[in-house]
Design a protein around this motif. Structure first.
Motif, mmCIF file in Angstrom:
data_model
loop_
_atom_site.group_PDB
_atom_site.id
_atom_site.type_symbol
_atom_site.label_atom_id
_atom_site.label_comp_id
_atom_site.label_asym_id
_atom_site.label_seq_id
_atom_site.Cartn_x
_atom_site.Cartn_y
_atom_site.Cartn_z
ATOM 1 N N UNK A 212 0.793 -1.224 0.000
ATOM 2 C CA UNK A 212 0.000 0.000 0.000
ATOM 3 C C UNK A 212 0.831 1.282 0.000
ATOM 4 N N UNK B 80 1.567 2.877 -3.331
ATOM 5 C CA UNK B 80 0.599 3.747 -3.994
ATOM 6 C C UNK B 80 0.789 5.185 -3.527
ATOM 7 N N UNK B 81 1.102 5.349 -2.230
ATOM 8 C CA UNK B 81 1.383 6.710 -1.766
ATOM 9 C C UNK B 81 2.684 7.222 -2.367
ATOM 10 N N UNK C 69 3.755 6.450 -5.368
ATOM 11 C CA UNK C 69 3.407 6.844 -6.731
ATOM 12 C C UNK C 69 2.660 8.169 -6.710
ATOM 13 N N UNK C 70 1.772 8.340 -5.721
ATOM 14 C CA UNK C 70 1.033 9.597 -5.623
ATOM 15 C C UNK C 70 1.988 10.756 -5.357
ATOM 16 N N UNK D 272 4.912 11.053 -6.611
ATOM 17 C CA UNK D 272 5.596 11.434 -7.840
ATOM 18 C C UNK D 272 4.650 12.022 -8.862
ATOM 19 N N UNK D 273 3.382 12.054 -8.546
ATOM 20 C CA UNK D 273 2.403 12.539 -9.515
ATOM 21 C C UNK D 273 2.293 14.048 -9.431
ATOM 22 N N UNK D 274 1.357 14.591 -10.189
ATOM 23 C CA UNK D 274 1.362 16.038 -10.393
ATOM 24 C C UNK D 274 1.142 16.842 -9.130
ATOM 25 N N UNK D 275 0.456 16.258 -8.116
ATOM 26 C CA UNK D 275 0.097 17.108 -6.987
ATOM 27 C C UNK D 275 1.244 17.315 -6.005
ATOM 28 N N UNK D 276 1.849 16.210 -5.587
ATOM 29 C CA UNK D 276 3.004 16.307 -4.687
ATOM 30 C C UNK D 276 4.208 15.872 -5.486
ATOM 31 N N UNK E 22 1.692 10.034 4.683
ATOM 32 C CA UNK E 22 1.175 10.943 3.674
ATOM 33 C C UNK E 22 2.286 11.274 2.682
ATOM 34 N N UNK E 23 1.929 11.694 1.486
ATOM 35 C CA UNK E 23 2.982 12.109 0.546
ATOM 36 C C UNK E 23 3.879 13.209 1.108
#
Lengths: 204, 191, 358
Positions: free
Chosen positions: A40, A43-44, A46-47, A49-53, A139-140
């Motif tokens: 799990x 997934x955080x 990956x989140x 590295x995504x556009x938001x954080x 959290x990210x």
């Protein structure tokens, strides 16, 4: 060097630094992680590295799939006894200097699944860990904080003397023994040179 | 699909097949059929013929040996007077392993029909017929029952450990499994 | 291939035997994330097992909670009040939205579109996770459903935020589809690849969008009519060929149907209590017996089988994982294809290792 003198010189276009600072500045701003998501927490990650954080703005621009090209292994998720030899093998394949972030409660100590027969109670039983992030999942922002803490740790390392990083000390190992599958668990159950039993540490 | 009808069909078409109705005490009212293991595969083929084409869930359960205490009231003559006496009778139910199959019908949109099979005991008589030739969805789940409980499925195409590694010798989900003492903290009683 | 590989959706290993580039044999190996969920639940009480269900399919924690709550409600004979049912439907369908968006993003990343559709999908996912965080306190591991209802009530502001998200999602889907569905590379790589025949799908127990892509009309929401799903008007999309392209289109079409359900639920939600007054959370001791409860989770049919022996802990707690059963046919779908297609086929089944290994 005197800070005011540095600022004065930089106004004239002269940049003064030491080899140490330059070396560490280059190293800490280009830490490339390995794509290594277990559960799990992945997934955080990956989140993050995504556009938001965005983690790329801290230097983790590309996640390398091959351990030979990566500097950082973010162990995100529960490490099971079946997976543990692969984790250690991957760590051994990474070239120095290499760092490990143990992300999430499961990677630190087994987490909520500590009672399990197949769960390794923390990845620091076999490989040395630099930063631990608590949380389930963290959290990210916590992962970004850990990344920044790692950068501070790198910039505090000196080129000579006792506090030089591991890859400059020839006598320290950079590869650790891979555990084998036993009949009831892993053999050995932990690597005593790496693992510090918290109970013994508390007892002094 | 009413369970009694299914039971009647099974008993009529497969001679010698023992089918018992196991009543469920909870409000879910999902009763099940206990089929004896010699006729397990034949019964499964019959059930598939009744358009129960989807085997949803295969579960293994461990029932260790347990002692059941019953209080029995009986009339006995004591000192010439007939009295009602309560006696406590303890019966030992031997242990066994059990596999429960949940069957549904995708074509008729019905179900569940719950079917169980039991082994002889927990030590050496642990074989059951594999229903993978009838329902392919049982393939991985029966391997898991073998891995974690030690039930050997006759006729399974590829029976080997699925979740634990090859070379692991215990059956971890059994009730009497003891994990290895691989932790200083736990050996000292610290959790 | 695996367990550490950029495209294997978690710690999953495939032993593939190749002839040149064509697959001759494929055996999946898993267990690398086997966290003894079932054993832990036998020593934990019914209530304490709910946070562990979050971590099964870690992308869809709300629907995992729902499946478990449904099974316990069947076991103990509890009823759920109407407002709680509506809230369950709303969060469950929001979960389905973000899961399908993520699946499409991951599938395209496996195909080589390194990251861009995933960025779009995760942008929308972050909005849904914001809603979950304000409702339950956590982004991913929500721990929200209880036996007989839900844990906290949602406010009117939350409902209006959700309505705004639903209203804006349609245009995101249009943008997504414009970029992807007509894309030549996508069509060439997915049409005719990984065909799953209808009979094999039923026999192997495949459920969820993978089953419906092969043309079988079986959606647990319509079959079991659990909760209040029969009040909502929505269609079940079906595919014709059962290949990767159909499975991809299933997700996209289901996202559109989910938006319809959400609009209706957000419009009709009544006021009222959110917990069954007879339900006891701590020290729940159901009568001796067993129950099997199942829901349509975004991955397939998620079932929970519980045997109770009258004590506060379940005697046997079993999860029927859709991802594990859907993997049964991986070998059949991959035979004869190139090794590059194996990754695409695996991405189209949409597995999550937390569920496969538990």
């Amino acid at each position: 060097m005197d800070q005011d003198l540095k600022t004065e010189l930089s106004k004239h276009g002269i940049f003064a630094t030491s080899f140490e600072e330059l070396y560490n500045w280059g190293r800490k701003n280009s830490v490339w992680p390995l794509t290594f998501g277990l559960a799990c927490c992945a997934i955080e990650m990956i989140a993050t590295t995504m556009a938001r954080y965005d983690l790329a703005r801290f230097g983790a621009e590309v996640f390398r799939p091959s351990p030979r090209q990566a500097d950082l292994m973010i162990v995100s998720g529960t490490v099971t006894k079946k997976m543990a030899p692969q984790v250690v093998r991957l760590y051994n394949q990474m070239p120095e200097p290499k760092y490990v972030i143990a992300m999430g409660a499961c990677a630190i100590s087994g987490g909520p699944f500590r009672d399990g027969y197949n769960v390794l109670k923390g990845i620091d039983r076999f490989i040395p860990v630099d930063v631990h992030i608590p949380g389930c999942p963290p959290r990210p922002e916590a992962l970004i904080h850990a990344f920044m803490a790692l950068q501070e740790k790198i910039s505090a390392q000196q080129l000579t003397g006792e506090s030089r990083p591991r890859h400059l000390k020839q006598e320290l190992p950079s590869e650790f023994p891979v555990p084998e599958f036993g009949e009831h668990g892993l053999e050995p159950a932990q690597n005593d040179e790496v693992f510090r039993n918290p109970l013994k540490v508390l007892q002094g | 699909m009413i369970l009694e009808d299914v039971r009647a069909r099974l008993q009529a078409e497969i001679p010698g097949c023992q089918v018992d109705l196991v009543v469920n005490g909870s409000p879910s009212a999902q009763n099940s059929l206990l089929i004896d293991r010699q006729h397990g595969l034949e019964a499964a083929r019959l059930l598939r013929g009744l358009e129960l084409d989807y085997c949803s869930n295969v579960t293994a359960v461990d029932w260790p040996e347990r002692v059941q205490t019953d209080k029995i009231k009986s009339k006995q003559v004591v000192d010439g007077v007939e009295k009602e006496i309560e006696q406590t009778v303890k019966t030992t139910i031997p242990g066994y392993l059990e596999v429960v199959y949940h069957l549904f019908s995708m074509s008729k949109k019905e179900g569940p029909v719950v079917v169980r099979m039991r082994t002889g005991n927990r030590t050496d008589d642990v074989t059951l017929p594999s229903l993978t030739p009838v329902w392919r969805s049982a393939e991985f789940q029966e391997r898991e029952a073998f891995d974690l409980y030690g039930i050997v499925f006759d006729g399974h195409p590829d029976l080997r450990r699925i979740l634990m590694w090859e070379g692991f010798t215990d059956y971890p989900m059994r009730r009497d499994y003891v994990p290895p003492p691989d932790d200083d903290l736990e050996a000292l009683g610290e959790r | 291939m695996g367990p550490q590989h950029p495209s294997t959706h978690g710690v999953f290993r495939m032993d593939v035997r190749l002839d040149g580039e064509r697959v001759m044999r494929l055996k999946p190996v898993f267990g690398y994330l086997h966290r003894n969920h079932e054993k832990i639940a036998e020593t934990a009480s019914y209530l304490a097992a709910i946070p562990y269900t979050d971590r099964l399919d870690y992308l869809c924690s709300m629907t995992n909670n729902w499946g478990y709550a449904l099974a316990v409600e069947k076991l103990a004979g509890l009823t759920v009040p109407e407002r709680a049912e509506y809230i369950r439907v709303i969060v469950g369908e929001l979960t389905r939205l973000q899961n399908h968006a993520g699946m499409v993003g991951f599938l395209l990343q496996d195909m080589g579109a390194s990251g861009t559709p995933l960025m779009y999908a995760f942008r929308e996912r972050e909005r849904v996770l914001d809603l979950f965080e304000s409702l339950s306190g956590a982004r991913m591991m929500c721990n929200y459903m209880r036996f007989g209802g839900v844990r906290v009530d949602c406010s009117a502001e939350w409902l209006s935020e959700a309505a705004k998200l639903v209203a804006g999602f349609g245009s995101f889907l249009d943008e997504f589809e414009k970029l992807l569905t007509g894309n030549e590379i996508l069509m060439a790589r997915t049409q005719g690849v990984g065909v799953l025949p209808r009979e094999l799908a039923i026999n192997a127990g495949v459920t969820g969008p993978g089953l419906r892509a092969s043309g079988v009309n079986y959606d647990v929401r319509k079959v079991d009519r659990y909760g209040i799903y029969e009040r909502f008007e929505f269609r079940v999309p079906l595919g014709e060929h059962g290949d990767v392209f159909d499975r991809y289109m299933m997700r996209v079409l289901e996202m559109r149907e989910t938006l319809k359900i959400l609009e209706q639920a957000l419009r009709d939600i009544p006021a009222g209590p959110i917990m069954d007054p007879k339900a006891r959370l701590r020290g729940l001791r159901p009568k001796v017996g067993e129950a099997y409860g199942r829901i349509e989770s975004p991955k397939g049919e998620l079932g929970f089988y519980l045997i109770s022996d009258g004590t506060p802990n379940p005697y046997r707690y079993r999860v029927r994982p859709p991802s594990l059963i859907n993997l049964t046919v991986l070998e059949d779908m991959c035979l004869g294809h190139n090794i590059a297609d194996v990754v695409v086929i695996l991405g189209s089944i949409d597995i999550v290792m937390g569920e496969v290994d538990r």
